[in-house]
Structure formats: C-alpha cells, structure tokens
Write a protein that holds these residues in place. Structure first.
Motif, PDB file in Angstrom:
ATOM      1  N   LEU B 108       0.728  -1.309  -0.419  1.00 51.61           N
ATOM      2  CA  LEU B 108       0.169   0.151   0.043  1.00 51.61           C
ATOM      3  C   LEU B 108       0.912   1.422   0.404  1.00 51.61           C
ATOM      4  O   LEU B 108       1.965   1.245   0.546  1.00 51.61           O
ATOM      5  CB  LEU B 108      -0.780   0.164   1.439  1.00 51.61           C
ATOM      6  N   SER B 112      -2.028   4.873   3.379  1.00 50.83           N
ATOM      7  CA  SER B 112      -3.292   4.349   2.307  1.00 50.83           C
ATOM      8  C   SER B 112      -4.196   3.003   2.679  1.00 50.83           C
ATOM      9  O   SER B 112      -2.917   2.683   2.760  1.00 50.83           O
ATOM     10  CB  SER B 112      -2.561   3.823   1.177  1.00 50.83           C
ATOM     11  N   ARG B 113      -5.374   2.909   3.041  1.00 52.76           N
ATOM     12  CA  ARG B 113      -5.967   1.982   2.911  1.00 52.76           C
ATOM     13  C   ARG B 113      -6.479   1.122   0.987  1.00 52.76           C
ATOM     14  O   ARG B 113      -7.465   0.576   1.011  1.00 52.76           O
ATOM     15  CB  ARG B 113      -7.111   2.089   3.325  1.00 52.76           C
ATOM     16  N   LEU B 115      -6.566   0.016  -2.321  1.00 57.68           N
ATOM     17  CA  LEU B 115      -5.139  -1.650  -2.445  1.00 57.68           C
ATOM     18  C   LEU B 115      -5.572  -1.704  -4.028  1.00 57.68           C
ATOM     19  O   LEU B 115      -4.188  -1.631  -4.816  1.00 57.68           O
ATOM     20  CB  LEU B 115      -5.951  -2.879  -1.834  1.00 57.68           C
ATOM     21  N   TRP B 119      -2.315  -1.457  -6.846  1.00 54.29           N
ATOM     22  CA  TRP B 119      -2.684  -2.190  -7.499  1.00 54.29           C
ATOM     23  C   TRP B 119      -1.947  -1.721  -9.108  1.00 54.29           C
ATOM     24  O   TRP B 119      -0.826  -2.009  -9.905  1.00 54.29           O
ATOM     25  CB  TRP B 119      -3.227  -3.057  -8.133  1.00 54.29           C
ATOM     26  N   PRO B 147       0.501 -13.195   0.645  1.00 51.78           N
ATOM     27  CA  PRO B 147      -0.299 -12.217   1.450  1.00 51.78           C
ATOM     28  C   PRO B 147      -0.055 -12.064   2.588  1.00 51.78           C
ATOM     29  O   PRO B 147      -0.421 -10.672   2.848  1.00 51.78           O
ATOM     30  CB  PRO B 147      -1.807 -13.357   1.474  1.00 51.78           C
ATOM     31  N   ALA B 150       1.165  -8.367   1.872  1.00 54.37           N
ATOM     32  CA  ALA B 150       0.177  -7.336   1.060  1.00 54.37           C
ATOM     33  C   ALA B 150       0.704  -5.615   1.813  1.00 54.37           C
ATOM     34  O   ALA B 150       0.629  -4.976   0.512  1.00 54.37           O
ATOM     35  CB  ALA B 150      -1.427  -8.112   0.887  1.00 54.37           C
ATOM     36  N   ALA B 151       0.743  -5.818   2.859  1.00 50.33           N
ATOM     37  CA  ALA B 151      -0.366  -4.020   2.931  1.00 50.33           C
ATOM     38  C   ALA B 151       1.502  -3.511   3.222  1.00 50.33           C
ATOM     39  O   ALA B 151       1.496  -2.028   2.469  1.00 50.33           O
ATOM     40  CB  ALA B 151      -0.050  -4.138   4.580  1.00 50.33           C
ATOM     41  N   ASP B 152       2.727  -4.188   3.387  1.00 50.16           N
ATOM     42  CA  ASP B 152       3.843  -3.459   2.694  1.00 50.16           C
ATOM     43  C   ASP B 152       5.342  -4.415   2.480  1.00 50.16           C
ATOM     44  O   ASP B 152       6.043  -3.208   2.380  1.00 50.16           O
ATOM     45  CB  ASP B 152       4.493  -3.472   4.667  1.00 50.16           C
ATOM     46  N   THR B 158      -0.582 -13.272  -5.886  1.00 53.87           N
ATOM     47  CA  THR B 158      -0.837 -14.825  -6.516  1.00 53.87           C
ATOM     48  C   THR B 158      -0.373 -14.684  -7.599  1.00 53.87           C
ATOM     49  O   THR B 158      -0.089 -13.635  -8.037  1.00 53.87           O
ATOM     50  CB  THR B 158      -2.416 -14.698  -6.181  1.00 53.87           C
ATOM     51  N   HIS B 161      -3.010 -13.100 -10.385  1.00 55.61           N
ATOM     52  CA  HIS B 161      -2.765 -11.718 -10.061  1.00 55.61           C
ATOM     53  C   HIS B 161      -1.382 -11.333 -11.692  1.00 55.61           C
ATOM     54  O   HIS B 161      -1.770 -10.788 -12.518  1.00 55.61           O
ATOM     55  CB  HIS B 161      -2.516 -10.924  -9.233  1.00 55.61           C
TER      56      HIS B 161
END
Lengths: 275, 275
Positions: B108, B112-113, B115, B119, B147, B150-152, B158, B161
């Motif tokens: 992120l 921010s939140r 997602l 991307w 996963p 995912a945040a940092d 995956t 993706h």
C-alpha cells in the motif's frame, strides 16, 4: 455510508478472551448496546450450553455465530472423535440459535505435506457435517483463513476455494467473511458477488496492523490498520448481507491486556468512526 | 524424480546475509559446487557491480536473478527516485548477466488503505521499467509475495494476479515462483501451467515451518517444513522451467547464526534429499 451503531455489532468472545467469561461477555455486550454475541465453544462449555442459551435470550442478544467447528484433519482423515465433535458443535449452534456454525476447516494432516489430500478430507468432513446440520436447521459457514494459516489451521484460504466447495455441496453452506483473512485478495469483490445473500453468512471485523508482530495474536482494532473496512462492508451489504457485524480481535499484547469495558467501549466507538 | 545436484542450485545471498559479503558468497558458492548465485543489490553495491560481474564470471557461476527491483509504491505513486532506482536495477542486472530482475512490487502507499490504487501504481511502474528492460535485454520477473506481505512489501500475492499483469504487459515479463509465497494457493498448478516456459523465469526454494515464529525471518531449510518441494519442482519443470533452483532462506534465529559453510553444505545435502 455512515458507521455502525452498537446494535449492528456482535461481540465475538475472543475479543475479550482472557478477561471475561461468557456470562460476563453476555452482560457486557448487553450493557454496551451490542446487538449480538458470538461465543467460542470453550467459553460456552464452561457456562453450559443451555444456561448460556437462556442468558443470551434473556439479554436480548442475537447469536451471529458459534466458533467453531471444523479441524477435520486434526487426527488425520476424519476420525470418529473429530466427526462427533462437529456434530456436537452443530447441536450447540442449534441450542443457542446461532445464525451459523463457523468452520475453521483444519490444515495439513499430521506429518503430511499433501495439501490436495487435506482439501479432500476437509470437503468430505464438511459434507458429512452439513448432512447433520441440515437436519438440525443450522447453517454451516466456511471461514477461509489467511494463507499464513494454511499449514496448521485451515487449508481453505480464499473465498474462491470456499465457494467452490459450497457450489459442490449445495444448500445450507456458505462463507464467513473475516476481513483479516481476505482483505488482500484481488478476487475478493468478484467472490463476494458470487457468494450472494444466501451464502454471506457472517462478516467479521478487526484490522491488519503494520507491522504485524505475531501470526496469531496481533490483530488490530478497527481503524488502527490498513483494511478498507467501509469499502468491504459496502460490498457485502450491496450483495445482500444483513447480519450483524461481528468483532473478533486476537490481541495478546494490547486489547487482551486492557479492561474489558474499555475494549467494548472502543469497539463501539470504532464501529461508528472506522467502519 | 531424483533430488537436485549442487550444480542445479543457485545461492541467493540472503541465505547467508549476515555472514558473508558478496565476494565470500561467490567464493563459497563455487567451492560448494553451486551452479549459480543470485545477489541482493545491497551486497552488489558494496562490492561494485563491475567487479562483481567479473568475479562471478571468473568463478564460472551463472546469475539466476538480481534481487530486487520494485517497491513502486514506496514514496506514493511512482516517484522519480523510485523509477530511477528501478532503471539502475535493470542496468545492474544487465551488467551481471542475470537471468531476470526479480520484482518485489511494493505494498500500500504510505498512509493509504486503497489496495486497487496500489495495484494500479505497481502495474504502471512495471510497464515503465519493462520498457527500459526490453532495451537492455533484461527479463523482468514479478515475484508474488505471500499475502501476509500485502500491506508493506508486495500487493501482488498470487501467481494469478502476476500473470494477469504479464498478459497485459506482453513480452519480456514473467514470474519468479518462490515456494514460500505460493505453496498454499489452490490455483497454483493451473497458474504454473498458464505461465509456461517463457514466463517461468525463476524458482526459489526454502520451506514453511510449523510453527512460523516471525513473519519475515523464520523461513525453513528445505525438508524442515511442510511444502511439497519435489511436487512443485516437478510442476515447474513439466511446464518448461529449466533454470537454476535458487535457495533463499531468511532465518534470523537459525541459519543466519550458523557458520556459512555449514549452511551451504546443508543446502547441498537437502537439495539432494528434500527437493
């Protein structure tokens, strides 16, 4: 969209696990204006299922779920003990009038590296438990857990996998959507839509902290992390979910060390401001 | 399928990060019979890119990858600094003759939140870097991270993706398959097949320990955890991967505390017996 009022919240007893018994949770949830409660079975057994059912009813609380059935792989493939325990869980869910029985399905079998075998065992265990649950009028909700629990807690780690199982098993089984486990998934929106009203059986709230210091017990209070909670709530509601918003926070180093009334007051406040 | 011989292995320098400089890693990899090496850029910069390229060539080692480019969201959306750093990473990969530049794409954006915004930023950053990489003759490998990062660290978590991005960006971009990050994924087999020979650019080995005590630095030696390593190796090879098997183990409390020659000897032994 405005935030959540207390009566839209349900207290999962794990949120105050070390502080309160189930009797105290029922009393506390009612005092703080929660609409419901979701007991874990250890606390339910301590209190007794019938006394708990009565106390919950008397307090005017709904039961958003019972945590938890599952763990089908614990003894290897579907032991009698595991299957009996799942039948008892169904019966307890019926007794307390739970909206669903939440399933944490289990990870790899002991000393195994065979993930497809675990998937198969889990699906068979769910199918058999669902037979009993249909007879008891209990809905079964698969909770996909975060992939970091694939080995030792649940080998169903995405909404997509859970709904594939639901497609095969038919009526009476759906998903428990816990934001902590699924927030990162690029397919999440599609899968929430795919689930639909009948299969969106539970919605669990907490937050993902950065950094996360422990794989199990470092979940955040809503608003303290990075999950877009209003966005996810909007999505499940748009696709028909109208149950309670269940708050389940495992937090050994923070919320479990605080006064439980402070925790519940914070939950109510964050329901309003962060969800 | 028999296990791996040492010459089929590549040493990712993170495996002995606290113990050895890049010069020592090159020497050690050659002494233990490894076929290649994969440097992290901090160690590459310490040694200097040109001296490192020469030393690696002189040691007869192949370069299975350069770790890493990416982190596109670090300063918010695609700062000049981030994009310049990615261009430098491409040039360094070209200089040392790396099979690919491994991309840890970033999580992120700060505070921010959002997602989907992350991307989008990541994909734009990859597209721009790929332009430069094509000119330099460098392949770009997206590494989907687990996963829990995912945040940092990386919001691409995956194979599915990552390959969606590859489909959109075209030639010269593929995936780095690290068993640690993807082993749990029910779609993994399908996505390995989808990737195919041209896009299976790297294959990283370690193991998932039960329990895992730290989100970052508690990876296991091959054979000490629960990942079906021979099974995954068989799959990537069946779909055309013929590069080196790169061993990358972050292990603060175990392997990083041992003598580096002992670590490499164990890697070679486990390559034979556990992969």
């Amino acid at each position: 969209m405005s935030g959540l009022d207390a009566h839209q919240l349900s207290l999962n007893t794990a949120t105050v696990r070390p502080q309160w018994t189930l009797a105290q949770c029922i009393d506390g949830a009612a005092r703080h204006g929660f609409g419901g409660i979701s007991p874990w079975r250890d606390k339910l057994h301590e209190m007794g299922t019938d006394p708990a059912a009565k106390a919950i009813r008397d307090a005017g609380l709904r039961v958003s779920g019972l945590c938890r059935g599952g763990m089908f792989t614990a003894d290897g493939p579907l032991s009698t003990e595991v299957m009996d325990d799942n039948r008892r869980a169904v019966d307890e869910a019926a007794t307390i009038g739970a909206d669903c029985l939440v399933m944490v399905v289990g990870g790899l079998q002991p000393a195994s590296r065979d993930l497809p075998a675990a998937w198969e065992t889990v699906e068979e265990g769910l199918a058999r438990t669902l037979d009993h649950a249909r007879g008891a009028g209990v809905k079964v909700a698969i909770e996909p857990l975060h992939p970091m629990y694939a080995a030792d807690r649940a080998c169903v780690n995405t909404m997509g996998h859970a709904l594939d199982i639901c497609d095969r098993l038919g009526e009476g089984i759906g998903v428990a959507v816990d934001v902590y486990h699924v927030w990162w998934d690029p397919n999440l929106s599609r899968q929430i839509e795919r689930a639909g009203r009948d299969r969106l059986m539970a919605f669990h709230l907490c937050d993902w902290l950065v950094p996360t210091r422990d794989l199990l017990t470092d979940r955040g209070m809503m608003g303290d992390g990075v999950i877009d909670l209003p966005g996810l709530r909007r999505q499940v509601e748009a696709h028909g979910f109208d149950g309670l918003n269940e708050v389940e926070i495992f937090s050994a180093e923070n919320w479990w060390k605080r006064d439980a009334d402070e925790v519940l007051a914070t939950v109510v406040e964050r329901g309003r401001t962060a969800c």
